[in-house]
Design a protein around this motif. Structure first.
Motif, PDB file in Angstrom:
ATOM      1  N   LEU A  13     -39.514  -4.832 -12.089  1.00  0.00           N
ATOM      2  CA  LEU A  13     -38.799  -3.973 -12.912  1.00  0.00           C
ATOM      3  C   LEU A  13     -38.742  -2.112 -13.070  1.00  0.00           C
ATOM      4  CD1 LEU A  13     -37.214  -4.446 -15.335  1.00  0.00           C
ATOM      5  CD2 LEU A  13     -40.015  -4.454 -16.888  1.00  0.00           C
ATOM      6  N   VAL A  14     -37.717  -2.198 -12.921  1.00  0.00           N
ATOM      7  CA  VAL A  14     -37.642  -0.390 -12.611  1.00  0.00           C
ATOM      8  C   VAL A  14     -36.943  -0.373 -14.131  1.00  0.00           C
ATOM      9  CG1 VAL A  14     -37.063   1.600 -11.662  1.00  0.00           C
ATOM     10  CG2 VAL A  14     -37.877  -0.444 -10.182  1.00  0.00           C
ATOM     11  N   ALA A  15     -37.859   0.798 -14.956  1.00  0.00           N
ATOM     12  CA  ALA A  15     -37.837   0.933 -15.927  1.00  0.00           C
ATOM     13  C   ALA A  15     -38.529   2.689 -16.537  1.00  0.00           C
ATOM     14  CB  ALA A  15     -38.019  -0.386 -16.984  1.00  0.00           C
ATOM     15  N   ASP A  16     -37.118   2.948 -17.968  1.00  0.00           N
ATOM     16  CA  ASP A  16     -37.614   3.598 -18.130  1.00  0.00           C
ATOM     17  C   ASP A  16     -37.398   3.480 -19.903  1.00  0.00           C
ATOM     18  OD1 ASP A  16     -34.770   4.613 -18.663  1.00  0.00           O
ATOM     19  OD2 ASP A  16     -35.272   6.746 -17.586  1.00  0.00           O
ATOM     20  N   GLY A  17     -37.306   4.895 -20.962  1.00  0.00           N
ATOM     21  CA  GLY A  17     -37.021   4.492 -22.569  1.00  0.00           C
ATOM     22  C   GLY A  17     -34.836   3.964 -22.424  1.00  0.00           C
ATOM     23  N   ARG A  18     -34.557   4.370 -21.543  1.00  0.00           N
ATOM     24  CA  ARG A  18     -33.218   3.763 -22.005  1.00  0.00           C
ATOM     25  C   ARG A  18     -33.163   3.413 -20.665  1.00  0.00           C
ATOM     26  NH1 ARG A  18     -32.104  10.505 -21.217  1.00  0.00           N
ATOM     27  NH2 ARG A  18     -34.613  10.327 -20.383  1.00  0.00           N
ATOM     28  N   LYS A  19     -32.783   3.033 -19.486  1.00  0.00           N
ATOM     29  CA  LYS A  19     -32.987   1.925 -18.969  1.00  0.00           C
ATOM     30  C   LYS A  19     -33.999   1.098 -17.586  1.00  0.00           C
ATOM     31  CE  LYS A  19     -30.212   2.626 -14.529  1.00  0.00           C
ATOM     32  NZ  LYS A  19     -29.777   3.715 -13.150  1.00  0.00           N
ATOM     33  N   PHE A  31     -40.782  -6.699   5.612  1.00  0.00           N
ATOM     34  CA  PHE A  31     -39.804  -6.393   5.174  1.00  0.00           C
ATOM     35  C   PHE A  31     -38.600  -6.714   3.799  1.00  0.00           C
ATOM     36  CE2 PHE A  31     -39.988  -6.497   9.812  1.00  0.00           C
ATOM     37  CZ  PHE A  31     -39.356  -6.054  10.455  1.00  0.00           C
ATOM     38  N   PRO A  32     -38.863  -6.388   2.924  1.00  0.00           N
ATOM     39  CA  PRO A  32     -38.346  -6.505   1.572  1.00  0.00           C
ATOM     40  C   PRO A  32     -36.492  -6.081   1.194  1.00  0.00           C
ATOM     41  CG  PRO A  32     -39.848  -4.320   1.859  1.00  0.00           C
ATOM     42  CD  PRO A  32     -40.421  -4.380   2.793  1.00  0.00           C
ATOM     43  N   ASN A  33     -35.826  -6.703   0.703  1.00  0.00           N
ATOM     44  CA  ASN A  33     -35.028  -6.293   0.399  1.00  0.00           C
ATOM     45  C   ASN A  33     -34.329  -6.731  -0.426  1.00  0.00           C
ATOM     46  OD1 ASN A  33     -32.123  -6.190   0.861  1.00  0.00           O
ATOM     47  ND2 ASN A  33     -31.564  -7.741   1.137  1.00  0.00           N
ATOM     48  N   LEU A  34     -34.394  -5.808  -1.983  1.00  0.00           N
ATOM     49  CA  LEU A  34     -34.232  -5.428  -3.092  1.00  0.00           C
ATOM     50  C   LEU A  34     -33.074  -5.569  -4.115  1.00  0.00           C
ATOM     51  CD1 LEU A  34     -37.293  -2.868  -4.502  1.00  0.00           C
ATOM     52  CD2 LEU A  34     -37.796  -4.536  -3.980  1.00  0.00           C
ATOM     53  N   VAL A  35     -32.363  -6.830  -4.495  1.00  0.00           N
ATOM     54  CA  VAL A  35     -31.362  -6.899  -5.054  1.00  0.00           C
ATOM     55  C   VAL A  35     -30.748  -6.349  -6.066  1.00  0.00           C
ATOM     56  CG1 VAL A  35     -29.065  -8.181  -5.128  1.00  0.00           C
ATOM     57  CG2 VAL A  35     -31.024  -8.336  -2.928  1.00  0.00           C
ATOM     58  N   LYS A  58     -44.582   5.257 -12.090  1.00  0.00           N
ATOM     59  CA  LYS A  58     -43.596   6.241 -11.734  1.00  0.00           C
ATOM     60  C   LYS A  58     -41.908   6.506 -11.976  1.00  0.00           C
ATOM     61  CE  LYS A  58     -45.305   8.248  -7.933  1.00  0.00           C
ATOM     62  NZ  LYS A  58     -45.151   9.907  -7.826  1.00  0.00           N
ATOM     63  N   ASP A  59     -41.219   7.607 -12.156  1.00  0.00           N
ATOM     64  CA  ASP A  59     -40.341   6.606 -12.340  1.00  0.00           C
ATOM     65  C   ASP A  59     -39.289   7.167 -11.684  1.00  0.00           C
ATOM     66  OD1 ASP A  59     -37.818   6.933 -14.514  1.00  0.00           O
ATOM     67  OD2 ASP A  59     -38.076   8.244 -15.197  1.00  0.00           O
ATOM     68  N   LEU A  60     -38.428   5.783 -11.483  1.00  0.00           N
ATOM     69  CA  LEU A  60     -37.251   5.709 -10.194  1.00  0.00           C
ATOM     70  C   LEU A  60     -36.239   5.207 -10.751  1.00  0.00           C
ATOM     71  CD1 LEU A  60     -40.086   4.377  -7.697  1.00  0.00           C
ATOM     72  CD2 LEU A  60     -39.427   6.326  -8.102  1.00  0.00           C
ATOM     73  N   GLU A  83     -34.679   4.132  -1.549  1.00  0.00           N
ATOM     74  CA  GLU A  83     -36.235   5.044  -1.819  1.00  0.00           C
ATOM     75  C   GLU A  83     -37.275   3.406  -2.712  1.00  0.00           C
ATOM     76  OE1 GLU A  83     -36.133   7.291  -1.215  1.00  0.00           O
ATOM     77  OE2 GLU A  83     -35.123   8.143  -0.061  1.00  0.00           O
ATOM     78  N   ILE A  84     -36.684   3.060  -3.484  1.00  0.00           N
ATOM     79  CA  ILE A  84     -37.502   1.770  -3.687  1.00  0.00           C
ATOM     80  C   ILE A  84     -38.299   1.322  -3.356  1.00  0.00           C
ATOM     81  CG2 ILE A  84     -37.804  -0.177  -6.235  1.00  0.00           C
ATOM     82  CD1 ILE A  84     -35.824   1.688  -7.357  1.00  0.00           C
ATOM     83  N   GLU A  85     -37.422   0.671  -1.980  1.00  0.00           N
ATOM     84  CA  GLU A  85     -38.235  -0.453  -1.165  1.00  0.00           C
ATOM     85  C   GLU A  85     -39.207   0.230  -0.844  1.00  0.00           C
ATOM     86  OE1 GLU A  85     -34.998  -1.448   1.174  1.00  0.00           O
ATOM     87  OE2 GLU A  85     -33.896  -3.192  -0.352  1.00  0.00           O
ATOM     88  N   LYS A  86     -38.960   1.654  -0.029  1.00  0.00           N
ATOM     89  CA  LYS A  86     -40.423   1.816   0.072  1.00  0.00           C
ATOM     90  C   LYS A  86     -41.683   2.145  -0.331  1.00  0.00           C
ATOM     91  CE  LYS A  86     -37.363   5.727   2.478  1.00  0.00           C
ATOM     92  NZ  LYS A  86     -36.923   7.469   2.422  1.00  0.00           N
TER      93      LYS A  86
END
Length: 153
Positions: A13-19, A31-35, A132-134, A141-144
């Motif tokens: 879960l990648v989040a902030d207050g709007r997304k 080897f993660p592959n985020l979808v 972090k705010d990603l 970049e998140i996979e890194k």
């Protein structure tokens, strides 16, 4: 320095207050592959565009002094509502998809707010939290964060 191991089918879960982005690991730990599984975006204009009322006044009964009442920051109120909605969506997603591992990536304030609203069943599945705010980063970049060593992790 160590890297975070992301199990196959884990949810990020990648989040902030709007997304909020719900990303599933379609790869493995090496080897993660985020979808993108789900994405939510809230239309949250600045407070000045949400409310135009003047601040209220309080009259003290013992004197003729008046005090201004602080105005409500509607932007912050809407961010809090979005975080609660995201926590509910996360709970439903975890139940519907039988998610066993969750990583939360969000700014520190959002992580704190999420902790207070997450259901116990979801909280037990959280492997780690990354402050972090990603939300505006591409998935590669998140996979890194799961392939490159990070200090303090």
């Amino acid at each position: 320095m160590s890297k975070i191991k992301l199990p196959p089918a884990a949810l990020v879960l990648v989040a902030d207050g709007r997304k909020a982005l719900f990303l599933r690991n379609a790869g493995d730990e090496v080897f993660p592959n985020l979808v993108v599984a789900r994405a939510y975006k809230d239309d949250n204009p600045p407070t000045r565009e949400q409310g135009t009322d003047r601040p209220g006044r309080v009259h003290e009964s013992s004197t003729s002094r008046r005090s201004q009442v602080e105005t409500t920051d509607w932007h912050v109120v809407e961010e809090q509502r979005f975080i609660e909605t995201t926590a509910d969506s996360l709970k439903r997603y975890v139940e519907d998809e039988d998610v066993k591992n969750i990583v939360i990536i969000a700014p520190p304030r959002v992580i704190g707010d999420l902790r207070g609203t997450l259901a116990d069943s979801v909280r037990r599945q959280v492997l780690t939290e990354i402050e972090k705010d990603l939300t505006n980063q591409p998935t590669y970049e998140i996979e890194k964060y799961f392939t490159e060593p990070r200090p303090g992790n």
